[in-house]
Design an enzyme around this catalytic site. Structure first.
Site, PDB file in Angstrom:
ATOM      1  CB  ILE B   9      -1.123  -0.021   1.114  1.00 49.87           C
ATOM      2  CG1 ILE B   9      -0.418   0.032   2.385  1.00 49.87           C
ATOM      3  CG2 ILE B   9      -1.746  -1.148   1.091  1.00 49.87           C
ATOM      4  CD1 ILE B   9      -1.232   0.530   3.622  1.00 49.87           C
ATOM      5  CB  CYS B  10      -0.124   4.935  -0.108  1.00 47.22           C
ATOM      6  SG  CYS B  10      -0.743   5.268  -1.489  1.00 47.22           S
ATOM      7  N   PRO B  11       2.923   4.350   0.704  1.00 44.16           N
ATOM      8  CG  PRO B  11       5.050   5.538   1.275  1.00 44.16           C
ATOM      9  CD  PRO B  11       4.030   4.707   1.914  1.00 44.16           C
ATOM     10  CE1 TYR B  12       7.843   1.167   2.237  1.00 44.36           C
ATOM     11  CE2 TYR B  12       5.796   0.725   3.128  1.00 44.36           C
ATOM     12  CZ  TYR B  12       7.060   0.896   3.223  1.00 44.36           C
ATOM     13  OH  TYR B  12       7.256   1.248   4.389  1.00 44.36           O
ATOM     14  CG  HIS B  36      -2.638   0.826  -2.806  1.00 45.28           C
ATOM     15  ND1 HIS B  36      -3.760   0.604  -1.858  1.00 45.28           N
ATOM     16  CD2 HIS B  36      -1.945   1.954  -2.712  1.00 45.28           C
ATOM     17  CE1 HIS B  36      -3.351   1.774  -0.996  1.00 45.28           C
ATOM     18  NE2 HIS B  36      -2.809   2.525  -1.486  1.00 45.28           N
TER      19      HIS B  36
END
Lengths: 415, 72
Positions: B9-12, B36
């Site tokens: 999920i964010c920010p990956y 995502h």
């Protein structure tokens, strides 16, 4: 400078998808719940349906307070923060009309009922820093984790367990903080010193100033991408128009600014009915009630001074499972589930790296503890506090910004 | 080149896509697989800043393939 980048997904060949059908079933079940709730207490039904509306908007606009703060540093992107500011500007006007109706003379030494005014305490700064760091580590704040739970993110369920734990720990340390700091700290409600007109003018000017500051900050990144258009589908017939409108609302994501404006408007509606949007007070009540039920000596003591505070106060020994805010939080979950299913965006998502579970749990605990000290999360202590014309909303926002900055530094250390 | 960030999920997804774009050899393009949806907003923004063009294709419910090519 222009760009032809488009975020319009081209629909590929898809298998028949059951998700919208399940979404309709959830809507039917939600209707039955609201009928049951209305028989128990009409307030329950209103909060259930309002909760659903909040959850629906959060999921549709992928509205994420975490990214609003984090992306300022990580991407120099203020897209979501601009949506947050727009929503608070709408709510500022609406809240002021409601507050001035309920407390016509703002120059008395009292605060309008249910306005989210809390002490300008050291605990608010500590809480904001912890919350900001925690939400970046966990990848979502409390409202964000709740709608992602409905979308099927397993990590968000872990974060929620952390949030409950953190709130319980905060309840155990509350009396210490109260005696040291919170009980003595001043409260500043702008209408007490500047009247409603002055309070609303100061708040709107400050919001406009923050908006301009973000434009400047973004421009330093060199290239700023304009807002995504609502839709690119051309329409010829009435059927095309209907399809396009359906897709714009139920399938494609909304721009952050639409989400912010819708959430700000819903917040005004909820305040007009009862009180501003809040989330964590209720989760604290669940955590304290659960601790009491377990009977392991984990139940927190009665808390000092909470009766003098409005908003998301912690629950001590009196934690309960069911009241109107329970319906609001469960409604948020149901509304987000409906939105995700109709958009075919539900999926059980399992983090592949074990460290993500640790991040979710640790981030959740930090958020829970921070929200306990700050008398609310990004919703109660920020999104509902700034429009309450309360100075604590701004102080919490500054601390959240600092915490999110620390979080972006911490992310670089993690794989 | 392919980058599979499903489950992240964010920010990956955005951070890993940026890393991959920076390291991408001349003449290659990058395909990012994600489930995502928020990164459908963040990846194109960063791609444009790095001089890449984005096209997004929905390949599942919900899964997307984001193709990133250097602008000529």
């Amino acid at each position: 400078m222009t760009t032809t980048t488009t975020a319009e997904p081209r629909t590929g060949p898809l298998r028949l998808n059951l998700q919208p059908g399940v979404g309709l079933l959830v809507i039917a079940a939600a209707g039955l719940v609201s009928l049951w709730a209305a028989r128990a207490d009409s307030q329950f039904a209103v909060f259930w349906l309002m909760g659903m509306a909040f959850g629906f908007v959060l999921q549709r606009s992928r509205f994420c307070f975490t990214s609003a703060f984090r992306d300022l540093f990580l991407l120099r992107d203020g897209r979501v923060m601009k949506g947050v500011i727009a929503g608070m500007a709408v709510a500022t006007v609406g809240f002021t009309l409601i507050m001035s109706d309920r407390l016509p003379n703002s120059r008395l030494e009292v605060v309008a009922p249910e306005a989210h005014v809390s002490p300008l305490a050291l605990a608010l700064i500590v809480g904001g820093l912890a919350f900001g760091l925690g939400m970046v580590l966990a990848g979502g704040c409390i409202s964000g984790s709740m709608y992602r739970m409905a979308e099927g993110y397993l990590g968000s369920w872990v974060a929620f367990a952390g949030i409950m734990t953190g709130l319980l720990v905060a309840a155990h340390t509350w009396n210490w903080w109260w005696r040291l700091d919170i009980g003595r700290a001043p409260r500043l409600w702008l209408p007490n010193i500047a009247g409603y007109g002055g309070g609303v003018a100061i708040t709107l000017l400050a919001l406009a100033g923050a908006y301009v500051l973000i434009l400047w900050w973004e421009s330093r990144a060199g290239l700023v991408i304009p807002l995504t258009l609502m839709t690119h589908d051309p329409a010829v017939t009435f059927g095309d128009e209907l399809r396009r409108t359906y897709r714009a609302i139920f399938v494609r994501g909304w721009p952050a600014i639409s989400g912010g404006l819708a959430l700000g408007t819903l917040n005004v509606f909820l305040f007009a009915y009862e009180h501003p949007w809040r989330i964590t007070g209720e989760i604290s009540a669940w955590a304290s009630a659960l601790a009491g039920k377990l009977n392991l000596g984990l139940a927190p003591p009665p808390l000092l001074g909470v009766e003098t505070l409005a908003g998301c106060t912690l629950s001590g020994a009196e934690g309960v499972f069911l009241n109107h805010m329970t319906l609001s939080n469960l409604g948020l979950f149901a509304g987000a589930l409906v939105a995700a299913l109709l958009a075919q965006e539900f999926k059980l998502r399992v983090p592949r790296k074990p460290i993500r579970y640790a991040q979710s749990l640790g981030g959740g605990i930090l958020m829970g503890y921070g929200a306990g000290l700050a008398v609310g999360c990004t919703v109660g202590a920020f999104f509902s506090a700034v429009p309450s014309l309360a100075a604590n909303g701004w102080l919490f926002a500054a601390a959240l910004t600092g915490g999110a900055f620390l979080g972006t530094k911490a992310l670089r250390w993690l794989p | 080149m392919e980058l599979d960030v499903r489950g992240e999920i964010c920010p990956y997804p955005m951070m890993k896509a940026v890393e991959a774009m920076r390291a991408l050899p001349e003449g290659e393009y990058l395909e990012v697989y994600t489930d995502h949806s928020p990164c459908l907003d963040t990846i194109p923004t960063q791609a444009a800043r790095l001089g890449f063009e984005t096209s997004i294709e929905k390949i599942g419910s919900p899964e997307w393939r984001i193709t990133l090519r250097r602008k000529p």
